[in-house]
Design an enzyme around this catalytic site. Structure first.
Site, PDB file in Angstrom:
ATOM      1  N   ILE A  11       0.819  -1.211   0.000  1.00 45.19           N
ATOM      2  CA  ILE A  11       0.000   0.000   0.000  1.00 45.19           C
ATOM      3  C   ILE A  11       0.853   1.262   0.000  1.00 45.19           C
ATOM      4  O   ILE A  11       0.390   2.340  -0.359  1.00 45.19           O
ATOM      5  CB  ILE A  11      -0.950   0.006   1.223  1.00 45.19           C
ATOM      6  CG1 ILE A  11      -2.092   0.987   1.018  1.00 45.19           C
ATOM      7  CG2 ILE A  11      -0.190   0.315   2.518  1.00 45.19           C
ATOM      8  CD1 ILE A  11      -3.168   0.905   2.087  1.00 45.19           C
ATOM      9  N   SER A  12       2.118   1.133   0.362  1.00 42.97           N
ATOM     10  CA  SER A  12       2.987   2.301   0.538  1.00 42.97           C
ATOM     11  C   SER A  12       3.725   2.649  -0.754  1.00 42.97           C
ATOM     12  O   SER A  12       4.550   1.858  -1.240  1.00 42.97           O
ATOM     13  CB  SER A  12       4.016   2.030   1.639  1.00 42.97           C
ATOM     14  OG  SER A  12       5.025   3.021   1.627  1.00 42.97           O
ATOM     15  N   PRO A  13       3.495   3.852  -1.304  1.00 43.49           N
ATOM     16  CA  PRO A  13       4.264   4.254  -2.481  1.00 43.49           C
ATOM     17  C   PRO A  13       5.746   4.434  -2.164  1.00 43.49           C
ATOM     18  O   PRO A  13       6.602   4.221  -3.033  1.00 43.49           O
ATOM     19  CB  PRO A  13       3.612   5.575  -2.896  1.00 43.49           C
ATOM     20  CG  PRO A  13       2.977   6.109  -1.654  1.00 43.49           C
ATOM     21  CD  PRO A  13       2.536   4.894  -0.889  1.00 43.49           C
TER      22      PRO A  13
END
EC number: 5.99.1.4
Length: 210
Positions: A11-13
């Site tokens: 979920i983390s860019p």
């Protein structure tokens, strides 16, 4: 050879940016990387924090910054159609496959390349067929593995992703990769600077009240 643990959530860019830049950051350094998917939301809940996407101003800045960073570094990145989203399906699929670099690359690019819905059931099913996991992503053993990874992350002192652990040190964020490289190359600053910086901030400074 140095052994590194790369803690991540799809979920983390920033985790995606760090993942894509890691080979260059470690170029010429003898190493092995253990990729460890973990539920970022669980870390935030434990520490009583909101995620960047849950704070309106920070949300807008985060998206602008990651797109800029991708542009600067020549990394393909398009925001998924919805963000944040529920990453559990991706995290469980990673653990069901065995989260090596090939698997994590497929999962990251599923989210961050193409601008589609990351948690779309049909896309997840197609990705599962592509990766052909050895275990059932919905199985209780896989769920237990993901939960255990979260407990291990907290025990190691994690508060966010991406975090790369090596020796007794944690390097947090995509922008920590140059610092990680310096440590692995034996920069003498780490002999005194690492502990001195922590000691200087041992007591939180409370804001003044007028």
């Amino acid at each position: 050879m140095k052994r590194l643990t790369f803690w991540l959530d799809f979920i983390s860019p920033y985790a995606y940016l760090a993942f894509e830049q890691l080979p260059q950051a470690l170029e010429g350094i003898s190493h092995a990387v253990d990729y460890r998917p973990v539920l970022f939301a669980g870390l935030l809940k434990h520490h009583g924090q909101l995620g960047p996407a849950e704070i309106p101003g920070k949300r807008a800045w985060t998206y602008r910054q990651v797109l800029w960073q991708a542009h600067v570094h020549g990394i393909a990145l398009q925001m998924p159609a919805s963000h944040p989203f529920n990453p559990l399906g991706l995290l469980r699929l990673a653990h069901a496959c065995g989260p090596n670099r090939h698997v994590c690359e497929a999962l990251f690019r599923h989210v961050w390349v193409g601008g589609l819905e990351a948690a779309d059931p049909a896309r997840l099913q197609a990705l599962q067929q592509q990766l052909a996991p050895a275990r059932d992503p919905g199985g209780e053993d896989v769920k237990a593995d993901l939960k255990a990874a979260g407990a291990q992350a907290l025990a190691a002192g994690l508060f966010g992703v991406p975090t790369i652990a090596v020796d007794d040190k944690l390097f947090w964020g995509a922008d920590a990769l140059p610092m990680l490289r310096a440590y692995l190359q034996g920069d003498p600053w780490f002999a005194t600077g690492w502990d001195a910086a922590a000691a200087a901030t041992a007591v939180p400074v409370r804001p003044a009240r007028g």
